[in-house]
Design an enzyme around this catalytic site. Structure first.
Site, PDB file in Angstrom:
ATOM      1  N   LYS A  77      44.499  39.055  38.819  1.00  0.00           N
ATOM      2  CA  LYS A  77      45.704  38.228  38.621  1.00  0.00           C
ATOM      3  C   LYS A  77      46.600  38.227  39.858  1.00  0.00           C
ATOM      4  CE  LYS A  77      48.212  39.737  35.310  1.00  0.00           C
ATOM      5  NZ  LYS A  77      49.101  40.563  36.163  1.00  0.00           N
ATOM      6  N   THR A  79      45.718  38.897  42.907  1.00  0.00           N
ATOM      7  CA  THR A  79      44.977  38.231  43.980  1.00  0.00           C
ATOM      8  C   THR A  79      45.101  36.722  43.861  1.00  0.00           C
ATOM      9  OG1 THR A  79      43.411  40.076  44.079  1.00  0.00           O
ATOM     10  CG2 THR A  79      42.695  37.996  45.045  1.00  0.00           C
ATOM     11  N   ARG A 100      55.892  41.938  41.526  1.00  0.00           N
ATOM     12  CA  ARG A 100      56.465  43.243  41.214  1.00  0.00           C
ATOM     13  C   ARG A 100      56.069  44.260  42.278  1.00  0.00           C
ATOM     14  NH1 ARG A 100      53.836  44.599  35.800  1.00  0.00           N
ATOM     15  NH2 ARG A 100      52.195  43.364  36.769  1.00  0.00           N
ATOM     16  N   LYS A 111      44.162  52.456  38.527  1.00  0.00           N
ATOM     17  CA  LYS A 111      44.203  50.997  38.455  1.00  0.00           C
ATOM     18  C   LYS A 111      44.038  50.348  39.825  1.00  0.00           C
ATOM     19  CE  LYS A 111      47.347  47.202  37.312  1.00  0.00           C
ATOM     20  NZ  LYS A 111      47.613  46.791  38.681  1.00  0.00           N
ATOM     21  N   ALA A 279      53.928  46.060  31.812  1.00  0.00           N
ATOM     22  CA  ALA A 279      54.015  45.108  30.703  1.00  0.00           C
ATOM     23  C   ALA A 279      53.508  45.681  29.392  1.00  0.00           C
ATOM     24  CB  ALA A 279      53.234  43.842  31.034  1.00  0.00           C
ATOM     25  N   PHE A 307      49.405  42.267  33.006  1.00  0.00           N
ATOM     26  CA  PHE A 307      48.316  42.249  32.032  1.00  0.00           C
ATOM     27  C   PHE A 307      48.070  40.841  31.478  1.00  0.00           C
ATOM     28  CE2 PHE A 307      49.897  46.757  31.674  1.00  0.00           C
ATOM     29  CZ  PHE A 307      48.869  47.297  32.430  1.00  0.00           C
ATOM     30  N   PHE A 387      33.457  35.813  41.158  1.00  0.00           N
ATOM     31  CA  PHE A 387      32.843  36.993  41.763  1.00  0.00           C
ATOM     32  C   PHE A 387      31.471  36.594  42.312  1.00  0.00           C
ATOM     33  CE2 PHE A 387      36.198  39.145  39.776  1.00  0.00           C
ATOM     34  CZ  PHE A 387      36.181  40.504  40.077  1.00  0.00           C
ATOM     35  N   TRP A 415      39.796  35.450  46.796  1.00  0.00           N
ATOM     36  CA  TRP A 415      39.477  36.780  47.345  1.00  0.00           C
ATOM     37  C   TRP A 415      38.672  36.621  48.617  1.00  0.00           C
ATOM     38  CZ3 TRP A 415      35.552  39.820  49.032  1.00  0.00           C
ATOM     39  CH2 TRP A 415      35.805  41.199  49.136  1.00  0.00           C
TER      40      TRP A 415
END
Length: 562
Positions: A77, A79, A100, A111, A279, A307, A387, A415
């Protein structure tokens, strides 16, 4: 002969980046010299006077990036948020990213960072993921200064008649430390304080973090701090920061942190990074000040909320947007084929294998988040964060699935390709915004009871059959209504991994009941926290924390930081 490009980690890509000096980034945003407070060469704080100077300027359009329920397979998210901001610049739009600040808890835990990845990152990523400009340390200090003042007040005679069994304010630290969840303090005799039970939250779960992120200016920050409930007295009446006389000191500790932080992406797109509540246990959005400032400085603001849409987006749309008086123009729902296959029952170690059937089974998770955003009336685009292991058959299935339902979808490769990989997403967002179908409104009336608000979220956002309130929560519903707190929004504390309050129930569970075990008043922030399931406000570390792979090279560069 073909040449294989060696895989580079996020930090290696970031360390090779050619950054512009921060005054160049600021100059492109028409920020005046006296409004910029540099922290070294590549990051700076922005004076709150920027908002005053630009108050009559029309706001840029705000685009929220959210996702499906996260899995260990990854969604990307942040990225996509960074890549989308870069993509807007590629097509000639003046965009500002609003993110954030990362917490050291997940950074040192498992994470990873919150600075994006690959060729869609904000830099300097080492600084951003570690101490940055010290904002989280300031919030930690303010939180713990308040805790110290409470215990000192009791030690010095307890003029306010605080019931030491009913102190609700905890200390905090910006790390995952399960050993601090429940502690006993004040041991060792009369000179060491009054013995009592206490505990620690992680800093991003502190109400001061929420207050910090929802305040609109310094005066509002002080007013919100003064309303924080820290304890109850012997008559079970709330004791506030105002009663302790501590609001001024707390505001002083936060005065510099309240200024948003300016950095840049790998492609020199400006990014404002400020505040960082989780969140799953808090409201999951960056600061109102940062979002509003970004909207004054750019024509488009790309921001995110933590999230999946059941947590961050719900809180952005029900709490932040309502409180700040802002309107999101569109939402991006980030999904990966890998994660959808996990929601469809595939184990993590089998995700590289093509499995269209599992992908089809997992689509129900995406469908529920789509329905949630439709309930809010906001237009959306589904972003497939591609991906390298995704097969053509899997991509085609997901695109066709969206097309059959009339959902705008974009295959996104930010990415690998940076902003160029998000151009299609940016152009499709402009199209859905121009259609003028936005009818955004919060899901519940602010005048509804707390029980009605909780039930609305559980049923309309999670898809729950019903809500069950534990005896303590039932008692608190009555108590909070008596205090007049029932007219506040609700901030649900719930696992991020499932639409239910059971993290093991992936996909789109049905016929489940959400259990609310406790309510917490966050009167300074302006909402009531509802703790569901087994959610904790102090996480623990995994068996092999990410910190064990970290080091610093002889030249001072970070090693092993993602």
């Amino acid at each position: 002969m073909t040449t294989t490009v060696p895989f580079q980690s996020d930090i290696e890509i970031a360390q090779e980046a050619s950054m512009k000096r921060i005054h160049e980034i600021a100059s492109a945003l028409d920020i005046q010299e006296e409004e910029l407070e540099p922290y070294g060469h590549y990051k700076a704080k922005l004076s709150l006077s920027v908002l005053e100077r630009l108050q009559s300027k029309p706001d840029g359009k705000i685009i929220l990036v959210t996702a499906i329920n996260p899995t260990p397979a990854g969604e990307g998210k942040s990225t996509v948020t960074v890549g989308l901001g870069q993509a807007f610049h590629k097509i000639g739009k003046k965009a500002v990213i609003a993110l954030r600040e990362p917490s050291l808890g997940p950074t040192m835990g498992m994470k990873g960072g919150a600075a994006g990845g690959g060729y869609s990152q904000v830099v300097p990523m080492e600084d951003i993921n570690l101490h940055f400009t010290g904002d989280l340390h300031a919030i930690t200090t303010a939180n713990n200064a308040l805790a110290a003042l409470i215990d000192n007040h009791i030690q010095q005679g307890n003029e306010l008649g605080i019931d030491v069994r009913k102190i609700v304010w905890k200390r905090c630290v910006d790390l995952n430390d399960r050993a601090l969840r429940k502690v006993v303090i004040g041991l060792g005799g009369p000179m060491q304080g009054v013995p009592r039970e206490d505990g620690f939250d992680i800093t991003v779960a502190s109400e001061i973090m929420a207050v910090f992120c929802l305040a609109t200016d310094m005066a509002d920050l002080k007013q919100r701090l003064s309303r924080i409930v820290v304890a109850y007295d012997m008559q079970n009446k709330p004791v506030t920061v105002e009663a302790l006389g501590a609001a001024g000191a707390l505001t002083l500790l936060l005065k510099d942190a309240l200024k948003p932080n300016l950095v840049q992406t790998l492609e020199h797109t400006p990014a404002i990074i400020h505040g960082g509540p989780f969140a799953n246990i808090a409201h999951g959005c960056n600061s109102v000040i940062a979002t509003k400032m970004a909207a004054k400085l750019g024509d488009y603001v790309v921001t995110e909320a933590g999230f999946g849409a059941d947590l961050g987006a719900e809180k952005f749309l029900n709490i932040k947007a309502r409180t700040a008086g802002i309107k999101p123009e569109a939402v991006v729902i980030v999904a990966t084929i890998r994660a959808l296959k996990m929601h469809g029952g595939v184990a993590k170690d089998q995700l590289k294998e093509e499995n269209v059937e599992a992908l089809e089974n997992g689509m129900e998770n995406l469908q529920k988040h789509v329905e949630t955003l439709q309930a809010f009336g906001v237009p959306f685009v589904v972003a497939i964060n591609r991906f390298v292991t995704d097969t053509e058959a899997e991509v085609a299935f997901l695109e066709n699935w969206c097309a059959e339902r009339g959902y705008t979808v974009s295959l996104t490769e930010v990415w690998e390709k940076g902003g160029q990989g998000g151009v299609d997403l940016a152009e499709k967002l402009l199209q859905v915004i121009e259609q003028g179908t936005n009818t955004y409104a919060p899901l519940y009336d602010i005048e509804a009871s707390l029980e009605e608000k909780i039930r609305t979220i559980a049923q309309k956002v999670y898809g729950a059959k019903d809500v069950e309130f534990a005896p303590q929560a039932r008692k608190q519903l009555l108590q909070f209504a008596g205090e007049g707190w029932d007219k506040l929004p609700v901030c649900m504390a719930k696992t991020q991994y499932s639409l239910s309050d059971d993290p093991s129930k992936l996909g789109r569970p049905s016929d489940f009941v959400i259990t609310v075990r406790e309510l917490k008043p966050s009167i300074g922030a302006g909402f009531i926290v509802a703790l569901t399931g087994t959610m904790l406000t102090m996480p623990g570390l995994p068996k092999k924390p990410a910190a064990l792979n970290m080091d610093v090279a002889a030249d001072g560069k970070a090693v092993g930081l993602f």
